[in-house]
Design an enzyme around this catalytic site. Structure first.
Site, PDB file in Angstrom:
ATOM      1  N   SER A 194       3.421   5.193   2.901  1.00 39.85           N
ATOM      2  CA  SER A 194       3.904   3.964   3.510  1.00 39.85           C
ATOM      3  C   SER A 194       5.423   3.838   3.387  1.00 39.85           C
ATOM      4  O   SER A 194       6.150   4.704   3.862  1.00 39.85           O
ATOM      5  CB  SER A 194       3.168   2.761   2.899  1.00 39.85           C
ATOM      6  OG  SER A 194       3.409   1.590   3.625  1.00 39.85           O
ATOM      7  N   ASP A 288      -4.548   1.445  11.573  1.00 39.91           N
ATOM      8  CA  ASP A 288      -3.325   1.058  10.875  1.00 39.91           C
ATOM      9  C   ASP A 288      -2.316   0.501  11.872  1.00 39.91           C
ATOM     10  O   ASP A 288      -2.030   1.156  12.881  1.00 39.91           O
ATOM     11  CB  ASP A 288      -2.738   2.289  10.174  1.00 39.91           C
ATOM     12  CG  ASP A 288      -1.488   1.997   9.367  1.00 39.91           C
ATOM     13  OD1 ASP A 288      -1.019   0.840   9.349  1.00 39.91           O
ATOM     14  OD2 ASP A 288      -0.975   2.941   8.743  1.00 39.91           O
ATOM     15  N   HIS A 318      -4.629   1.576   6.797  1.00 39.01           N
ATOM     16  CA  HIS A 318      -3.394   1.769   6.037  1.00 39.01           C
ATOM     17  C   HIS A 318      -3.681   1.672   4.536  1.00 39.01           C
ATOM     18  O   HIS A 318      -4.475   0.847   4.095  1.00 39.01           O
ATOM     19  CB  HIS A 318      -2.360   0.708   6.418  1.00 39.01           C
ATOM     20  CG  HIS A 318      -1.017   0.939   5.815  1.00 39.01           C
ATOM     21  ND1 HIS A 318      -0.092   1.777   6.385  1.00 39.01           N
ATOM     22  CD2 HIS A 318      -0.446   0.454   4.688  1.00 39.01           C
ATOM     23  CE1 HIS A 318       0.994   1.794   5.628  1.00 39.01           C
ATOM     24  NE2 HIS A 318       0.804   1.004   4.595  1.00 39.01           N
TER      25      HIS A 318
END
Length: 355
Positions: A194, A288, A318
């Site tokens: 991320s 996501d 995600h």
């Protein structure tokens, strides 16, 4: 303790027969030609039932993020840890020299011998996470890829907005590259998930632009690459799949002070020298909000002939690495990343450092 109990509950639910899991999770969720993984759907529904109605404060989110590491993976045996301090110089984003807290993971099979090393940056929207929250992932990567992993604690927004986190990431990566012998590193990679994946990618690009050397490989799990964008996956998966688009917008405001053009600190899609990037592994999750920008980065890298291993895990969400301890498909996705890291570093390993 709470998350330990929750982990056991979730694993018990996922061990139920599939028809019963479907009954508990609800009807299948199909969007954009993809079906949400049943176990992910069951976890999301369970977490939704126990969540409170009020939005937690940033402090509460940070505590919960660290505690939730217990959902990520079972204990990984045979990996030792060592606290490390990484010196960083004064410069852009840092008014004076200092040190970063870090943690070095070494699999037993490596011991003291020279080996590849991954410099890892945790996820959390540039505002959450720590070396504690990323410990399960770092342990698994070290164990499965047979590499040392140096997990680095960078400064968080909003207390320390851009360019603080990126300055720390670039300084840490540069320090390891210029002190290979101290880390007994035969080759050095950068990686993260991320926001941490963004830092790994962007730090590697900055070093390639400014210095003679950068990471030999970048491992990027569901990366942030294009702050401020709208539509596409950010609209399709805006709500109901863990990370919400509204959360992303809050994190972007934390990280990017007023007046900072969003693409500059977070994205590589607009740079004119993307070809200087090292080989990369880039994964995305089908459900996501950040999916499209990660896959656009893959296309951009391939357009300039940067070697890329790209994976989309269509049923996942995600942050799937944080579910790897309870969701089998998330576990497989993390193992895929470890396998790619091992192969990528094997292809770039130099002669052993030191004796």
């Amino acid at each position: 303790m709470l998350f330990g109990v929750l982990r056991r509950i979730l694993r018990a639910l996922i061990a139920l027969p599939r028809p019963l899991r479907r009954l508990l999770a609800g009807p299948a969720v199909v969007r954009d030609g993809q079906t949400l993984d049943l176990d992910v759907q069951l976890v999301l529904r369970t977490l939704g039932l126990i969540a409170g109605g009020e939005e937690p404060s940033l402090v509460e989110q940070r505590r919960a993020t660290d505690r939730a590491a217990g959902l990520a993976w079972s204990a990984t045996p045979g990996v030792t840890t060592l606290p490390v301090r990484v010196p960083v110089p004064a410069g852009p984003g840092r008014d004076e020299a200092g040190e970063l807290v870090a943690r070095l993971y070494t699999p037993a099979e490596i011991g003291d011998r020279p080996a590849p090393l991954l410099v890892h940056f945790h996820g959390g929207g540039f505002a959450l996470g720590s070396i504690a929250s990323s410990e399960p992932l770092c342990r698994v990567l070290a164990n499965q890829a047979s590499v040392r992993v140096l997990s680095v604690e960078y400064r968080l927004a909003p207390e320390n907005p851009f360019p603080a986190g990126l300055a720390d990431a670039a300084a840490a990566l540069h320090h390891v590259l210029t002190h290979r012998d101290e880390f007994r590193a035969t080759t050095v990679a950068a990686g993260g998930d991320s926001a941490g994946a963004n830092l790994a990618l962007t730090a590697a690009h900055q070093l390639a632009r400014r210095t003679d050397e950068t990471a030999a490989f970048v491992l990027a799990l569901y990366p942030v690459t294009d702050a401020g964008r709208v539509g596409g996956s950010r609209e399709l998966f805006a709500e109901g799949f863990g990370l919400r688009t509204v959360d992303i917008e809050v994190f972007e405001r934390y990280y990017l002070p007023d007046g900072i053009e969003p693409i500059r600190p977070t994205g590589l899609l607009e740079v004119d020298d993307l070809a200087i990037m090292p080989p990369c592994y880039v994964s995305t999750a089908g459900f996501d909000p950040l999916r499209d920008e990660g896959e656009e980065l893959v296309a951009a890298l391939r357009d300039v002939d940067v070697p890329v291993v790209a994976r989309r895990f269509p049923g996942l969400i995600h942050g799937y690495a944080g579910m790897a301890g309870v969701v089998p498909t998330a576990r497989d996705a993390v193992l895929d990343a470890a396998s790619a890291l091992r192969a990528g570093l094997a292809l770039t390993t130099k002669e052993p450092a030191g004796t």
